[in-house]
Design a protein around this motif. Sequence first.
Motif, PDB file in Angstrom:
ATOM      1  N   GLY A  68      -6.024  -5.113  -6.773  1.00 16.35           N
ATOM      2  CA  GLY A  68      -4.961  -5.792  -6.037  1.00 16.35           C
ATOM      3  C   GLY A  68      -4.676  -5.118  -4.711  1.00 16.35           C
ATOM      4  O   GLY A  68      -3.515  -4.885  -4.353  1.00 16.35           O
ATOM      5  N   LEU A  70      -4.679  -5.964  -1.551  1.00 17.35           N
ATOM      6  CA  LEU A  70      -3.804  -6.635  -0.591  1.00 17.35           C
ATOM      7  C   LEU A  70      -2.338  -6.453  -0.973  1.00 17.35           C
ATOM      8  O   LEU A  70      -1.500  -6.123  -0.125  1.00 17.35           O
ATOM      9  CB  LEU A  70      -4.150  -8.125  -0.496  1.00 17.35           C
ATOM     10  CG  LEU A  70      -3.352  -8.923   0.516  1.00 17.35           C
ATOM     11  CD1 LEU A  70      -3.536  -8.357   1.916  1.00 17.35           C
ATOM     12  CD2 LEU A  70      -3.778 -10.380   0.481  1.00 17.35           C
ATOM     13  N   GLN A  71      -2.031  -6.611  -2.252  1.00 20.59           N
ATOM     14  CA  GLN A  71      -0.662  -6.431  -2.723  1.00 20.59           C
ATOM     15  C   GLN A  71      -0.232  -4.978  -2.574  1.00 20.59           C
ATOM     16  O   GLN A  71       0.897  -4.696  -2.207  1.00 20.59           O
ATOM     17  CB  GLN A  71      -0.529  -6.894  -4.183  1.00 20.59           C
ATOM     18  CG  GLN A  71       0.884  -6.881  -4.695  1.00 20.59           C
ATOM     19  CD  GLN A  71       1.805  -7.826  -3.944  1.00 20.59           C
ATOM     20  OE1 GLN A  71       1.394  -8.837  -3.405  1.00 20.59           O
ATOM     21  NE2 GLN A  71       3.077  -7.487  -3.906  1.00 20.59           N
ATOM     22  N   VAL A  72      -1.145  -4.050  -2.833  1.00 21.57           N
ATOM     23  CA  VAL A  72      -0.842  -2.624  -2.676  1.00 21.57           C
ATOM     24  C   VAL A  72      -0.510  -2.323  -1.213  1.00 21.57           C
ATOM     25  O   VAL A  72       0.451  -1.598  -0.919  1.00 21.57           O
ATOM     26  CB  VAL A  72      -2.009  -1.742  -3.174  1.00 21.57           C
ATOM     27  CG1 VAL A  72      -1.802  -0.282  -2.795  1.00 21.57           C
ATOM     28  CG2 VAL A  72      -2.171  -1.887  -4.680  1.00 21.57           C
ATOM     29  N   LYS A  74       0.738  -4.366   0.978  1.00 20.19           N
ATOM     30  CA  LYS A  74       2.073  -4.926   1.245  1.00 20.19           C
ATOM     31  C   LYS A  74       3.166  -4.010   0.723  1.00 20.19           C
ATOM     32  O   LYS A  74       4.168  -3.762   1.400  1.00 20.19           O
ATOM     33  CB  LYS A  74       2.217  -6.309   0.588  1.00 20.19           C
ATOM     34  CG  LYS A  74       1.426  -7.388   1.271  1.00 20.19           C
ATOM     35  CD  LYS A  74       1.620  -8.718   0.559  1.00 20.19           C
ATOM     36  CE  LYS A  74       0.798  -9.814   1.190  1.00 20.19           C
ATOM     37  NZ  LYS A  74       0.977 -11.097   0.489  1.00 20.19           N
ATOM     38  N   ILE A  75       2.977  -3.479  -0.474  1.00 18.97           N
ATOM     39  CA  ILE A  75       3.983  -2.583  -1.068  1.00 18.97           C
ATOM     40  C   ILE A  75       4.074  -1.283  -0.273  1.00 18.97           C
ATOM     41  O   ILE A  75       5.173  -0.793   0.000  1.00 18.97           O
ATOM     42  CB  ILE A  75       3.666  -2.315  -2.551  1.00 18.97           C
ATOM     43  CG1 ILE A  75       3.821  -3.614  -3.358  1.00 18.97           C
ATOM     44  CG2 ILE A  75       4.558  -1.223  -3.117  1.00 18.97           C
ATOM     45  CD1 ILE A  75       3.278  -3.535  -4.765  1.00 18.97           C
ATOM     46  N   GLU A  78       6.019  -1.914   2.809  1.00 20.74           N
ATOM     47  CA  GLU A  78       7.441  -2.080   2.485  1.00 20.74           C
ATOM     48  C   GLU A  78       8.113  -0.727   2.244  1.00 20.74           C
ATOM     49  O   GLU A  78       9.218  -0.470   2.727  1.00 20.74           O
ATOM     50  CB  GLU A  78       7.559  -2.955   1.234  1.00 20.74           C
ATOM     51  CG  GLU A  78       8.945  -3.070   0.656  1.00 20.74           C
ATOM     52  CD  GLU A  78       8.926  -3.777  -0.685  1.00 20.74           C
ATOM     53  OE1 GLU A  78       9.656  -3.328  -1.579  1.00 20.74           O
ATOM     54  OE2 GLU A  78       8.181  -4.762  -0.849  1.00 20.74           O
ATOM     55  N   LYS A 112       5.984  -0.003  -9.075  1.00 20.26           N
ATOM     56  CA  LYS A 112       5.636  -1.111  -8.177  1.00 20.26           C
ATOM     57  C   LYS A 112       4.146  -1.101  -7.863  1.00 20.26           C
ATOM     58  O   LYS A 112       3.490  -2.140  -7.910  1.00 20.26           O
ATOM     59  CB  LYS A 112       6.416  -1.016  -6.864  1.00 20.26           C
ATOM     60  CG  LYS A 112       7.824  -1.483  -6.916  1.00 20.26           C
ATOM     61  CD  LYS A 112       8.445  -1.386  -5.515  1.00 20.26           C
ATOM     62  CE  LYS A 112       9.886  -1.802  -5.515  1.00 20.26           C
ATOM     63  NZ  LYS A 112      10.489  -1.709  -4.176  1.00 20.26           N
ATOM     64  N   GLU A 115       1.975  -1.892 -10.928  1.00 21.96           N
ATOM     65  CA  GLU A 115       2.047  -3.313 -11.258  1.00 21.96           C
ATOM     66  C   GLU A 115       1.058  -4.113 -10.390  1.00 21.96           C
ATOM     67  O   GLU A 115       0.499  -5.104 -10.843  1.00 21.96           O
ATOM     68  CB  GLU A 115       3.468  -3.822 -11.010  1.00 21.96           C
ATOM     69  CG  GLU A 115       3.643  -5.282 -11.335  1.00 21.96           C
ATOM     70  CD  GLU A 115       5.019  -5.788 -10.977  1.00 21.96           C
ATOM     71  OE1 GLU A 115       5.131  -7.000 -10.750  1.00 21.96           O
ATOM     72  OE2 GLU A 115       5.967  -4.991 -10.917  1.00 21.96           O
ATOM     73  N   ALA A 116       0.822  -3.647  -9.164  1.00 24.44           N
ATOM     74  CA  ALA A 116      -0.115  -4.301  -8.267  1.00 24.44           C
ATOM     75  C   ALA A 116      -1.560  -3.907  -8.557  1.00 24.44           C
ATOM     76  O   ALA A 116      -2.481  -4.410  -7.926  1.00 24.44           O
ATOM     77  CB  ALA A 116       0.235  -3.987  -6.817  1.00 24.44           C
TER      78      ALA A 116
END
Length: 123
Positions: A68, A70-72, A74-75, A78, A112, A115-116
């Motif tokens: 994941g 791309l999601q990582v 983003k996190i 953030e 978080k 989870e990604a």
Amino acid sequence: MAKIENKDIIEAIKEKTILEVKELVDMMKEEFGVDPSAVAVAAAPVAAGASDEGDSTKTVVLKDAGSGKLQVIKIVREITGLGLKEAKDLADNGGNVKENVSADEANEIKAKLEEAGATVELK
């Protein structure tokens, strides 16, 4: 209906995996319209029996972004406020996501990222 004591709730949370606790938090957000993350994260170290009284601060280290990515990214953006290139470099090469944070905050960040799909270590 019998009243459930707080200690019974904590005992039940101790038996859950991090993913199950995350699902519980999401359900609480939806049901009550509040974010109980701070409470759930504070209960997680107690549940794991990982009370580390000697270390009051932790460093969150990203070992691998996993599937994941791309999601990582983003996190990481953030959490850190890094730009896209810097966050992508961190996801590609690993490294410290956040240093000298409280154990509670470190566990929240770790949850978080895991989870990604990332592999994370606390130091």
